[in-house]
Design an enzyme around this catalytic site. Structure first.
Site, PDB file in Angstrom:
ATOM      1  N   ASP A 161      32.241  29.469  28.974  1.00  0.00           N
ATOM      2  CA  ASP A 161      30.934  29.627  29.605  1.00  0.00           C
ATOM      3  C   ASP A 161      29.785  30.043  28.679  1.00  0.00           C
ATOM      4  O   ASP A 161      28.728  29.447  28.695  1.00  0.00           O
ATOM      5  CB  ASP A 161      31.019  30.669  30.723  1.00  0.00           C
ATOM      6  CG  ASP A 161      32.052  30.319  31.791  1.00  0.00           C
ATOM      7  OD1 ASP A 161      32.792  29.339  31.609  1.00  0.00           O
ATOM      8  OD2 ASP A 161      32.102  31.025  32.806  1.00  0.00           O
ATOM      9  N   GLU A 385      42.868  38.768  30.800  1.00  0.00           N
ATOM     10  CA  GLU A 385      42.186  37.464  30.745  1.00  0.00           C
ATOM     11  C   GLU A 385      41.967  37.055  29.281  1.00  0.00           C
ATOM     12  O   GLU A 385      42.178  35.915  28.911  1.00  0.00           O
ATOM     13  CB  GLU A 385      40.846  37.575  31.478  1.00  0.00           C
ATOM     14  CG  GLU A 385      40.077  36.268  31.571  1.00  0.00           C
ATOM     15  CD  GLU A 385      38.757  36.408  32.339  1.00  0.00           C
ATOM     16  OE1 GLU A 385      38.391  37.550  32.692  1.00  0.00           O
ATOM     17  OE2 GLU A 385      38.112  35.368  32.574  1.00  0.00           O
TER      18      GLU A 385
HETATM   19  C1  DGY Z   1      32.520  32.322  36.397  1.00  0.00           C
HETATM   20  O1  DGY Z   1      32.099  32.484  37.540  1.00  0.00           O
HETATM   21  O2  DGY Z   1      32.377  33.143  35.490  1.00  0.00           O
HETATM   22  C2  DGY Z   1      33.273  31.127  36.088  1.00  0.00           C
HETATM   23  O3  DGY Z   1      33.737  31.111  34.783  1.00  0.00           O
HETATM   24  C3  DGY Z   1      32.492  29.894  36.379  1.00  0.00           C
HETATM   25  O4  DGY Z   1      33.419  28.886  36.397  1.00  0.00           O
END
Ligand code: DGY
Length: 422
Positions: A161, A385
């Site tokens: 992201d 994660e």
């Molecule tokens: C989030 O909401 O952070 C997700 O990675 C989007 O897919």
């Protein structure tokens, strides 16, 4: 510290806890829905101890496919107010409700591995899934490969992201009309580990634009504020096409079309070679500029069968300065931030794909070393994660499905290690 058997047990418990019936959530709270590539990893990990549930997860994901062939990045099965942006923001009009973008297509590769490991039902399950996987890959080739490499229309599509890769393209987005909204991610996880507000305003601006263009790919391609060719997506689709061809052969299906896609992407991947910096890089298709950043996605080149000696030199250098490799950004990059999501932390799933890439290219020593490093990281620091590459500190969500999944299917000394194929 837990031993291998106890860790295997803990990983299975995490997956069971995150099982919502037919699919898993990545982790409770932070990500309360079915995410595309999380789900594919989860199916693979689950299948190591429960093939029925593993296949069911893959089927649930592929059942959310759009008529266009796209498989969406989130499937909103049961509304959860703890997540933003929910289906009311995406407004895709699909049943089940979904987001309007896609995610890295690891599913075919996971299906291949699951097929090879399941002598009883594997072929039949692969036969059922094959047309959907092929339609998804065809969608990528049709809608996203105009430069030869795979383009993304939103940073979330890459799965990475807030990667440094997107900084240049993100700076060209005007977020001033984003309006009021409330982030939910930072109520679950410390904000120092998440994307910044500047990033979020742009993420949401892009969602609003896609919604206003009714998620029409040609309009988004022409008018979208963000269009970047991504090495991670490109190398992952390259491997996925090779694996889809292996599935096709096992089913007695023709492979010509898939082989042609592989050729197109082999050529396309060369457009991501930043000759000045001598590594694979992201390329902003709106400006023609490289991002100028070496990430763990660049190291997926072997996974896509596009590795070379120069990339090995970068890899060795990055490993020599990372106690817990592979960091998501070169630690020598001034933007390196050891805890902030995709701007530094180490991710077990990317390590898995890099390790598989080494294996597929005959570098088994390197694969084994990375697998052992990943196993040590998880053994010492749990099923987080992601992790700080300097000290292994667990970060982001905890009890994470895909970290448990790659432990069971790849990192654990008891993992099956089925990768070979033809
Ligand atoms: C989030 O909401 O952070 C997700 O990675 C989007 O897919």
């Amino acid at each position: 510290m837990l031993n291998t058997q106890e860790l295997d047990q803990r990983a299975r418990e995490i997956i069971r806890q995150n099982d919502m019936g037919g699919y898993t959530v990545p982790t409770h709270g932070l990500y309360p829905y079915q995410w595309n590539w999380d789900s594919a990893f989860s199916a693979w990990g689950t299948a190591t101890f429960d093939t029925t549930t593993g296949w069911a997860e893959m089927e649930t994901l592929m059942n959310a496919q759009w008529d266009t062939g796209m498989v969406p990045h989130i499937v909103f099965h049961k509304l959860d107010p703890g997540y933003f942006p929910g289906p009311d923001v995406w407004q895709t009009g699909h049943t089940p409700p979904t987001s309007g973008i896609t995610q890295p297509p690891v599913a075919a590769s996971m299906v291949k591995l699951m097929m090879l490991d399941d002598s009883e039902n594997g072929l039949q399950k692969a036969r059922d899934l094959f047309p959907k996987l092929k339609a998804w890959h065809a969608w990528f080739m049709r809608e996203r490969c105009e430069s030869g490499a795979v383009a993304i229309m939103h940073p979330w599509e890459s799965g990475r992201d807030n990667a440094r890769d997107w900084d240049g393209a993100m700076a060209n987005i005007d977020p001033s009309n984003v309006g009021e909204y409330t982030r939910r991610d930072t109520s679950h996880v410390d904000s120092s580990m998440r994307p910044t507000k500047e990033d979020y305003d742009r993420f949401i601006t892009l969602v609003h634009q896609g919604r206003d263009l009714h998620w029409d790919q040609s309009k988004i391609r022409e008018q979208g504020y963000f269009r970047v060719a991504c090495p991670g997506m490109t190398f992952i689709l390259m491997r996925a096409n090779l694996d889809l061809a292996i599935i096709a052969k096992s089913l007695g299906e023709p492979t010509d079309e898939i082989d042609a896609w592989s050729e197109t992407l082999q050529k396309g991947a060369t457009t991501l070679w930043n000759a000045e910096r001598q590594h694979y890089d992201s390329l902003d298709l709106r400006t023609g500029e490289f991002a100028g950043c070496l990430s763990n996605a660049s190291f997926l080149c072997w996974y896509g069968d596009a590795g070379n000696d120069t990339m090995f030199e970068h890899y060795e250098r990055v490993l020599s300065i990372s106690k817990y490799p592979v960091p998501s950004l070169d630690p020598a990059d001034p933007h390196f931030d050891s805890l902030r999501y995709w701007r530094g932390p180490t991710w077990g799933i990317i390590n898995t794909l890099i390790g598989q890439g080494f294996h597929y290219n005959g570098y088994d020593d390197k694969a084994t070393t990375l697998r052992k490093a990943t196993a040590d990281l998880i053994q010492e620091h749990g099923f987080a994660e992601y992790f700080d590459p300097n000290n292994g500190q667990p970060a982001g969500g905890s009890d994470f499905t895909w970290t448990a999944a790659i432990w069971l299917a790849w990192a654990s000394p008891s993992a099956p290690q089925t990768l070979d194929s033809e």
